[in-house]
Design an enzyme around this catalytic site. Structure first.
Site, short mmCIF file in Angstrom:
data_model
loop_
_atom_site.label_atom_id
_atom_site.label_comp_id
_atom_site.label_asym_id
_atom_site.label_seq_id
_atom_site.Cartn_x
_atom_site.Cartn_y
_atom_site.Cartn_z
N ASN A 400 59.36 42.51 34.53
CA ASN A 400 59.65 41.14 34.14
C ASN A 400 61.11 40.83 34.42
O ASN A 400 62.00 41.46 33.83
CB ASN A 400 59.41 40.94 32.64
N GLU A 401 61.36 39.93 35.32
CA GLU A 401 62.74 39.46 35.57
C GLU A 401 63.70 40.62 35.76
O GLU A 401 64.88 40.52 35.39
CB GLU A 401 63.25 38.61 34.40
O1 AHR Z 1 60.42 32.74 27.82
C1 AHR Z 1 61.51 33.31 27.18
C2 AHR Z 1 62.20 34.38 28.02
O2 AHR Z 1 62.71 33.82 29.17
C3 AHR Z 1 61.33 35.49 28.51
O3 AHR Z 1 61.19 36.51 27.60
C4 AHR Z 1 62.06 36.00 29.71
O4 AHR Z 1 61.20 36.55 30.66
C5 AHR Z 1 62.81 34.79 30.20
O5 AHR Z 1 64.12 35.06 30.42
#
Ligand code: AHR
Length: 675
Positions: A400-401
């Site tokens: 994730n990211e």
């Molecule tokens: O949606 C909130 C946050 O935003 C998530 O956890 C993350 O993936 C993004 O930075």
């Protein structure tokens, strides 16, 4: 672009349409007075993702505990901790309850655990019973109860001796401990209660149904021991019987229903940043979240509170199945969030390479748990939880990211290779960093392309104008490259409020997802849920309190797209003397109903005169449904306690293949033309 079904003329008109700012001058040759929308209903169109519109659930803003998870007791397993919030401890949200002259105390114990994953429990020592000595819990900002509805209270308990204070001669040994559990109103009135005589020195499970005689939003659950002696308690729980689909350990019915009403094609969970955690020891580990609740291993939520994981993988998968959504679990790519240890961008930690095989095995086990036969090692746990049939997992998010570092790449590569070798049927969704452009984005894409990852997850939180400016983003994507999951997006307007302007910018983006549904496979707004008074991030799609649910204007947009999605995109072109830069359109056909669905977003603050040409539709009147979402920003804002006054308005009508339409200022219009 690779649209084989477009005629050259249609293609040129399409380019004029989708690039109004860049190619506005070209359109002067056609010179229609109005913006004309032409939909090629007679051509085959192009197949687009049938799973396009889904949702993203993350336990942020008390979305799980205190939110979708229907448990009404807070900290029922006595595992809150000061690492989660300063001042928190195992007894947080509990207080000593002394009734009718009773005296005694509470202690936190770890000596004889109910389960190793649940390392604390509470001990009530009753010195003088009076009318009872025990503890009280007010849930999440007060326990809401409805008169006449059934609630199930449950707990584990055993008796204990109180050290050297008593000996067997005291006559306590062998006598059961009378215990009463009450639901009390704010003023102390007893709304319902149940009692047990608890005998024995091993953990036992107790439960009862309670029916309060009054409605309140601020009740407390009180446990009272009523004789001299000691009683240990753990996993104290109160659930409404009326959970979503009446599942035990289930979901809050009203919240789950508004999510179901979105008709999402998939649910991504459990995060977000929550998935890859604050350091590798804070990974969300799916194995800790299944099995009997008292055996699950809760942990610190990186958003600054506790996750009990009572809402765990089984409940997520079950919810997906209940509402017909594909599950899309996201697992860490062997690295933690780069913002771990409060080191913005620099705190990424990798699973030690010596432990990576074991980590990868956990992921393979997840697939077996979800899809394997009930006779398999992990499939048998799913069956034991009440679901012998496989869940049919199709998508798996990895990462994730994440910052695209060599640490990330090495781990992702090995994870991906193992998944591909063992489960080629699973669509792996990779990650391309936190932003829609920049270094991680470029490197992430290059890496994903080199590995031929099926799909990558892009995120964008940006201004409404950014969304309008980027409507052509996917028109230029390489059709042979990995597909896109627009996994987190939201238009952030002034003060990050839920405005009509933000919702229409998102609607415009959704038309571009449909137009590019051969590239954009999945899309989900973020975040989904926020409990008022515990909202850490705005805007969100749905707000709630203990008793109420507040939908937003952004919710309606998502719902309209999801409920009116299709599986074939029909070539849709715009032409005008001076095309509106805030006009976005898309048209799809839904093969199940056969319906033709045209969506028109007018982001301007004035009415827009349009001519709609449904080319290829037979002459005559066609029954249609028109849905219009429009209004003023003031009416659309979701202020505390007030739902937006703007809501989709539905009307039935008949339309001819060519018709004029005045798109209201600030509007999304959907024409659903019956097959
Ligand atoms: O949606 C909130 C946050 O935003 C998530 O956890 C993350 O993936 C993004 O930075």
């Amino acid at each position: 672009m690779n649209y084989p079904f477009f005629s050259l003329r249609a293609l040129r008109r399409s380019i004029i349409a989708v690039l109004p700012c860049w190619f506005g001058a070209l359109s002067t040759t056609a010179q229609p007075q109005k913006n004309t929308i032409t939909v090629q209903t007679g051509l085959p169109g192009k197949a687009i993702s049938p799973d396009l519109f889904g949702i993203f659930f993350e336990d942020l803003n008390y979305a799980a505990d205190g939110g979708l998870y229907a448990e009404l007791v807070q900290n029922g397993s006595f595992e809150y901790d000061s690492t989660e919030q300063t001042g928190w401890n195992a007894l947080s949200f509990w207080e000593l309850a002394l009734r009718g002259g009773g005296t005694g105390k509470l202690g936190v114990k770890s000596a004889r655990l109910l389960h190793a994953n649940n390392p604390h429990y509470v001990a009530i020592t009753v010195e003088k019973p009076g009318d009872g000595v025990g503890l009280a819990n007010g849930g999440f900002d007060g326990i809401p109860l409805k008169a006449g509805e059934v609630y199930e209270v449950s707990f584990f308990a055993h008796q204990f001796f109180m050290g050297r204070q008593w000996s067997s001669d005291d006559g306590i040994k062998g006598k059961p401990m009378p215990v009463t559990v009450r639901l009390e109103a704010e003023n102390g009135d007893v709304l319902a209660e149940a009692s047990w005589d608890i005998a024995g020195y091993d953990w036992q499970h107790f439960s009862a149904k309670l029916t309060p005689n009054r409605t309140t939003d601020n009740a407390r659950l009180v446990v009272l021991a009523k004789a001299q002696g000691g009683i240990a308690l753990d996993e104290i729980s109160l659930f409404p019987s009326n959970t979503f689909r009446h599942h035990p350990n289930g979901l809050r019915a009203d919240l789950a229903q508004v999510i179901a009403d979105l008709k999402p094609k998939f649910i991504r969970f459990p995060g977000g940043c929550l998935a890859h955690g604050d350091g590798i020891s804070n990974f969300y580990q799916w194995k800790n979240t299944i099995g009997p609740v008292e055996q699950r291993k809760g942990q610190r939520n990186l958003w600054g509170y506790h996750q009990s994981v009572g809402l765990g993988y089984f409940e997520y998968f079950q919810f997906c199945e209940d509402i017909g959504a594909q599950p899309l679990p996201v697992v860490p790519a062997g690295v933690s969030c780069q913002n771990s240890d409060s080191s913005p961008g620099m705190g990424q930690q990798g699973v030690p390479l010596t432990e990576l095989d074991a980590y990868i095995q956990d992921l393979l086990d997840l697939i077996e748990w979800a899809n394997g036969p009930a006779t398999s090692k992990w499939g048998s746990l799913r069956a034991a939880a009440g679901h012998p049939a496989p869940f049919g997992l199709k998508y798996l998010g990895v990462g994730n990211e994440d910052k695209i570092t060599s640490v990330f790449k090495e781990r992702f590569q090995r994870i991906y290779a193992a998944l591909k070798a063992n489960h080629p049927e699973i669509v792996v969704v990779g990650t391309v960093g936190p932003f829609p452009d920049g270094e991680d984005f470029a490197q992430g894409w290059a890496f994903a392309k080199a590995l031929k990852v099926p799909t990558v997850d892009e995120h964008y939180y940006a201004s409404p104008q950014w969304f309008w400016d980027n409507l052509q983003r996917y028109d230029h994507y390489d059709r042979t490259a990995p597909k896109v999951y627009a996994g987190e997006y939201a238009a952030h307007d002034k003060d990050r409020r839920n405005t009509l302007r933000s919702a229409l910018a998102e609607a415009a983006a959704c038309t571009s997802f449909e137009r590019n549904g051969d590239v954009v496979q999945l899309a989900s707004y973020a975040p989904l849920l926020a409990r008022r008074t515990h909202t850490q991030w705005t805007p969100d799609m749905i707000y709630f309190t203990g008793t109420d649910v507040f939908l937003t204007i952004n919710y309606y947009v998502q719902q309209l797209f999801s409920q009116n999605s299709g599986d074939t995109y029909l070539a849709t072109t715009l032409s005008a003397a001076s095309p509106s830069p805030t006009l976005a359109v898309s048209s799809v056909r839904d093969s199940k109903s056969g319906d033709l669905i045209v969506k028109i977003v007018n982001g301007a603050t004035t009415t827009l005169a349009l001519s709609v040409d449904l080319a290829g539709l037979p002459a005559g009147n066609h029954p249609a449904l028109k849905i219009v979402l429009s209004g003023t920003d003031a009416d659309a804002v979701n202020e505390d306690g007030k739902p937006p006054r703007v809501k989709p308005e539905r009307s039935e009508l008949t339309i001819t293949p060519v018709f004029d339409y005045e798109a209201p200022a600030n509007s999304l219009t959907i024409f659903r033309i019956k097959a």
